[in-house]
Design a protein around this motif. Structure first.
Motif, PDB file in Angstrom:
ATOM      1  N   ASP A  11       0.831  -1.199   0.000  1.00  9.71           N
ATOM      2  CA  ASP A  11       0.000   0.000   0.000  1.00  9.71           C
ATOM      3  C   ASP A  11       0.869   1.255   0.000  1.00  9.71           C
ATOM      4  N   ALA A  12       1.850   1.266  -0.926  1.00  8.87           N
ATOM      5  CA  ALA A  12       2.880   2.319  -0.929  1.00  8.87           C
ATOM      6  C   ALA A  12       2.669   3.351  -2.018  1.00  8.87           C
ATOM      7  N   LEU A  13       1.435   3.512  -2.499  1.00  7.42           N
ATOM      8  CA  LEU A  13       1.165   4.437  -3.588  1.00  7.42           C
ATOM      9  C   LEU A  13       1.565   5.863  -3.237  1.00  7.42           C
ATOM     10  N   GLN A  14       1.260   6.311  -2.028  1.00 12.21           N
ATOM     11  CA  GLN A  14       1.512   7.706  -1.669  1.00 12.21           C
ATOM     12  C   GLN A  14       2.906   7.902  -1.060  1.00 12.21           C
ATOM     13  N   GLU A  15       3.333   6.996  -0.198  1.00 15.09           N
ATOM     14  CA  GLU A  15       4.579   7.194   0.537  1.00 15.09           C
ATOM     15  C   GLU A  15       5.790   6.584  -0.145  1.00 15.09           C
ATOM     16  N   GLY A  16       5.592   5.642  -1.074  1.00 15.14           N
ATOM     17  CA  GLY A  16       6.727   4.937  -1.650  1.00 15.14           C
ATOM     18  C   GLY A  16       7.194   3.822  -0.721  1.00 15.14           C
ATOM     19  N   LEU A  17       8.221   3.096  -1.158  1.00 13.83           N
ATOM     20  CA  LEU A  17       8.699   1.949  -0.393  1.00 13.83           C
ATOM     21  C   LEU A  17      10.210   1.852  -0.505  1.00 13.83           C
ATOM     22  N   GLY A  18      10.874   1.599   0.631  1.00 18.08           N
ATOM     23  CA  GLY A  18      12.324   1.443   0.620  1.00 18.08           C
ATOM     24  C   GLY A  18      12.734   0.250  -0.230  1.00 18.08           C
ATOM     25  N   VAL A  19      13.883   0.368  -0.919  1.00 17.43           N
ATOM     26  CA  VAL A  19      14.327  -0.673  -1.832  1.00 17.43           C
ATOM     27  C   VAL A  19      14.552  -2.011  -1.114  1.00 17.43           C
ATOM     28  N   PRO A  20      15.188  -2.062   0.077  1.00 13.24           N
ATOM     29  CA  PRO A  20      15.373  -3.366   0.745  1.00 13.24           C
ATOM     30  C   PRO A  20      14.033  -4.085   0.995  1.00 13.24           C
ATOM     31  N   GLU A  21      13.038  -3.347   1.494  1.00 16.51           N
ATOM     32  CA  GLU A  21      11.742  -3.976   1.748  1.00 16.51           C
ATOM     33  C   GLU A  21      11.077  -4.374   0.433  1.00 16.51           C
ATOM     34  N   LEU A  99      -6.679   4.697  -8.695  1.00 23.43           N
ATOM     35  CA  LEU A  99      -5.401   4.462  -9.374  1.00 23.43           C
ATOM     36  C   LEU A  99      -4.807   3.119  -8.954  1.00 23.43           C
ATOM     37  N   SER A 100      -4.832   2.840  -7.653  1.00 22.31           N
ATOM     38  CA  SER A 100      -4.303   1.569  -7.162  1.00 22.31           C
ATOM     39  C   SER A 100      -5.037   0.388  -7.790  1.00 22.31           C
ATOM     40  N   SER A 101      -6.356   0.501  -7.901  1.00 23.59           N
ATOM     41  CA  SER A 101      -7.151  -0.571  -8.492  1.00 23.59           C
ATOM     42  C   SER A 101      -6.807  -0.768  -9.965  1.00 23.59           C
ATOM     43  N   MET A 102      -6.599   0.320 -10.677  1.00 19.97           N
ATOM     44  CA  MET A 102      -6.272   0.233 -12.106  1.00 19.97           C
ATOM     45  C   MET A 102      -4.892  -0.403 -12.311  1.00 19.97           C
ATOM     46  N   VAL A 103      -3.912  -0.003 -11.477  1.00 20.66           N
ATOM     47  CA  VAL A 103      -2.578  -0.596 -11.577  1.00 20.66           C
ATOM     48  C   VAL A 103      -2.654  -2.081 -11.227  1.00 20.66           C
ATOM     49  N   ARG A 104      -3.437  -2.421 -10.198  1.00 15.60           N
ATOM     50  CA  ARG A 104      -3.592  -3.828  -9.806  1.00 15.60           C
ATOM     51  C   ARG A 104      -4.129  -4.658 -10.964  1.00 15.60           C
ATOM     52  N   GLU A 105      -5.110  -4.143 -11.690  1.00 23.61           N
ATOM     53  CA  GLU A 105      -5.686  -4.883 -12.803  1.00 23.61           C
ATOM     54  C   GLU A 105      -4.640  -5.132 -13.893  1.00 23.61           C
ATOM     55  N   LEU A 106      -3.837  -4.109 -14.197  1.00 24.90           N
ATOM     56  CA  LEU A 106      -2.790  -4.269 -15.214  1.00 24.90           C
ATOM     57  C   LEU A 106      -1.740  -5.292 -14.777  1.00 24.90           C
ATOM     58  N   VAL A 107      -1.322  -5.220 -13.520  1.00 27.93           N
ATOM     59  CA  VAL A 107      -0.315  -6.147 -13.007  1.00 27.93           C
ATOM     60  C   VAL A 107      -0.837  -7.585 -13.054  1.00 27.93           C
ATOM     61  N   ASP A 108      -2.054  -7.784 -12.553  1.00 23.66           N
ATOM     62  CA  ASP A 108      -2.648  -9.128 -12.572  1.00 23.66           C
ATOM     63  C   ASP A 108      -2.715  -9.672 -13.988  1.00 23.66           C
TER      64      ASP A 108
END
Length: 601
Positions: A11-21, A99-108
């Motif tokens: 759930d990192a759409l807004q904050e982003g995510l550290g590369v190690p994680e 936006l998250s839902s749309m990206v999820r559909e493309l990824v799936d």
């Protein structure tokens, strides 16, 4: 795609995510999916792809997918800010969930396509899974034992349903308990199994199964196992009229001359059971209304006393001076020590049950014709037609297993967008018909729903014809369904009331618009204009007003909730472009109906 799936899981759409994680989450996703983990085999840094050195794996992940997403020429959707993988996709405030839902559909979808390519060379694999219940009471799938497993996939695998939609099924060691459409987060396997097998799916006394199989191209498909789906329906003796049912033998297996077999999804079996159509609307009311055309599953009760069936809906023989005897479906009740045959529809009067009234059978179950077929608009290939309706053989125009089918594939049958003529078909009392359409010889069939016969003009009414089908098989450019006469009469009364209350020449201001009621139109409806200096006179027809009145039942007779979109959905065929609708006059009709109700108050 794995990188984006890990990013979405966090759930990192807004904050982003550290590369190690991000790298750790990405490896966990691959570890759950053998065909994805296989891509790491042969990479020298990872002798054990299941448990790699995560420091080395993070470095590998940084120079591989992360670099591909964040660097290079052109505009990028993602970037690295320090050690964080962040989104650069423009997103307006409040649009994050969409936006998250749309990206999820493309990824799936992309991952499903990749998995399918990995299995393209696997041929002819098929296996059957039994439907059981888990501890929460939800239906799940029990996979075959190791001996019968063959090439059963592991973990999340793309699977196509009979209608071609793509789902992701999660195969565990012994069970499949999760399945979802591509792009959805919700586990919809229980709903899917109930849709296929009904509310009894997975119960201990059932033996429902589904079959997984690969197409020649390698795609995995799933469908209800046809022998089990067929078992949903049993044979009952059916009678074309209530008189025939009342006069039949007690043994339904030894058919009366007018009886025949019908396949219905009912548990009714054995001696004394039969089915008949409801006719008329006298029982259309109460908690479980019975409509004209519904199948009534009944059980003979000739020897039962009135007291034994008090409060139940029954087939009753009553004396008739002209016919000798008439046959009714009514609820038998006692009121002030008198026996009454009560109609559920308050518009119909109840009947005093005289001493000559004899109960013949009691109602056990109501089966709606609409429940016996797929969803309206379903596209069905020829090999799937029989299974789609639970038949013993593919349907054709005429009666199959006690059900009437009308197959439309040539011009001349569609008299109007919702009217069908089949001169060679003699309908029985209350009989409905399943309508299938095809606009080309090699095309699949489209299910248009249930049709009901109209005695007045000798045609079948079916509201499920779509715009494209009428353009090909119908005549003319009309796209509007036929307004029921009862609704037209109600619209005329409403216009008369409005003219009486407001009068010709009245100025009306409503919802930001101003117009003047000029007077009645020659063919019904109202003439209006913009008043002094306003728009020229125009007629809002009784048909336009009638369709707004028709929509009132959809909003519980509350005019304030009426909307143009609702009126058009009821009036026009599916797929009708806006240019083929009377959207301007619909707007005026809405204002007139609302003003009529306001004047009434």
């Amino acid at each position: 795609m794995v990188t984006l799936e890990a990013w979405l899981e966090a759930d990192a759409l807004q904050e982003g995510l550290g590369v190690p994680e991000l790298a750790q989450r990405s490896h966990a996703i691959m570890a759950r999916s053998p065909e994805l983990l296989r891509d790491l085999e042969g990479v020298t840094d990872f002798p054990d792809v299941h448990a790699p050195d995560m420091r080395r794996f993070t470095a590998y992940w940084r120079i591989n997918p992360i670099a591909a997403w964040t660097s290079g020429p052109g505009k990028r959707f993602f970037a690295l800010e320090g050690d964080r993988f962040v989104s650069r996709i423009p997103c307006p405030p409040g649009g994050e969930k969409a936006l998250s839902s749309m990206v999820r559909e493309l990824v799936d979808y992309r991952l499903a396509m990749y998995r399918a390519r990995q299995t393209e060379n696997v041929a002819g694999v098929s296996f059957s899974a039994k439907v059981l219940r888990n501890t929460q009471g939800n239906p799940i799938l029990k996979l075959p034992t190791q001996k019968g497993r063959g090439e059963i996939p592991r973990d999340e695998t793309s699977v196509r349903l009979p209608d071609g939609t793509l789902w992701l099924f999660r195969f565990m060691k012994e069970y499949c308990i999760v399945a979802r459409p591509v792009g959805s987060h919700k586990n919809e396997l229980p709903d899917l199994l109930r849709r296929w097998f009904g509310i009894a799916a997975g119960e201990a006394a059932t033996n429902f199964r589904v079959r997984f199989f690969r197409s020649p191209g390698g795609s995995l498909w799933v469908e209800p196992d046809e022998p089990q789906a067929e078992a949903l329906r049993g044979h009952l003796v059916a009678f074309p009229t209530l008189r025939a049912a009342a006069g039949s033998r007690r043994d339904p297996i030894a058919l009366a001359p007018e009886g025949e077999q019908v396949r219905l999804p009912t548990k009714a079996r054995g001696e004394g059971w039969f089915a008949v159509r409801a006719t008329g609307d006298s029982m259309h009311g109460g908690k479980e209304p019975i409509r004209d055309g519904d199948w009534l599953v009944m059980r003979f009760a000739r020897s039962a006393s009135r007291e034994a069936i008090e409060g139940k809906i029954a087939l009753v023989e009553v004396p008739d001076s002209h016919l000798g005897a008439a046959y009714l479906i009514k609820r038998l009740v006692q009121e002030d020590k008198r026996w009454i045959l009560r109609a559920e529809n308050p518009a119909h009067a109840s009947i005093h049950a005289t001493a000559g009234a004899v109960p013949i059978a009691t109602l056990v179950e109501v089966v709606k014709p609409e429940s016996l077929g797929p969803e309206v608009g379903a596209i069905i290939e020829d090999p799937k037609l029989a299974a789609s309706f639970g038949l013993s053989e593919p349907p054709r125009t005429g009666r199959i297993d006690g059900h009437l089918f009308l197959l439309l594939e040539e011009k001349g049958r569609l008299l109007a967008p919702d009217r069908i003529r089949f001169p060679g078909i003699e309908p029985r009392p209350g009989e409905t018909a399943f309508v299938l359409t095809r606009t080309g010889g090699s095309e699949p069939w489209r299910y248009a729903g249930v049709a009901r016969f109209l005695e007045d003009d000798g045609s079948w009414a079916c509201t499920g014809i779509d715009f494209h089908t009428f353009r090909v098989l119908g005549e003319g450019r009309e796209a509007s369904r036929t307004l029921p006469r009862s609704i037209e009469e109600r619209a005329r009364r409403l216009v008369e009331d409005l003219l009486r209350k407001k009068g010709a020449g009245a100025i009306v201001e409503r919802e930001g618009k101003r117009f003047r009621i000029v007077g009645p139109a020659k063919r019904g409806g109202l003439r209006i204009d913009g008043g002094p200096g306003g728009f020229e006179e125009r007629t809002v027809s009784i048909t336009d007003i009638g369709w707004v009145v028709s929509a009132l039942s959809e909003v519980n007779e509350e005019p304030r909730l009426l909307q143009e979109e609702l009126v058009h959905r009821l009036r026009y065929l599916e797929g009708t472009p806006k240019g083929s609708t009377r959207y301007i006059d619909t707007g005026w009709a809405l204002l007139l109906v609302k003003e009529a109700f306001a004047a009434k108050d």
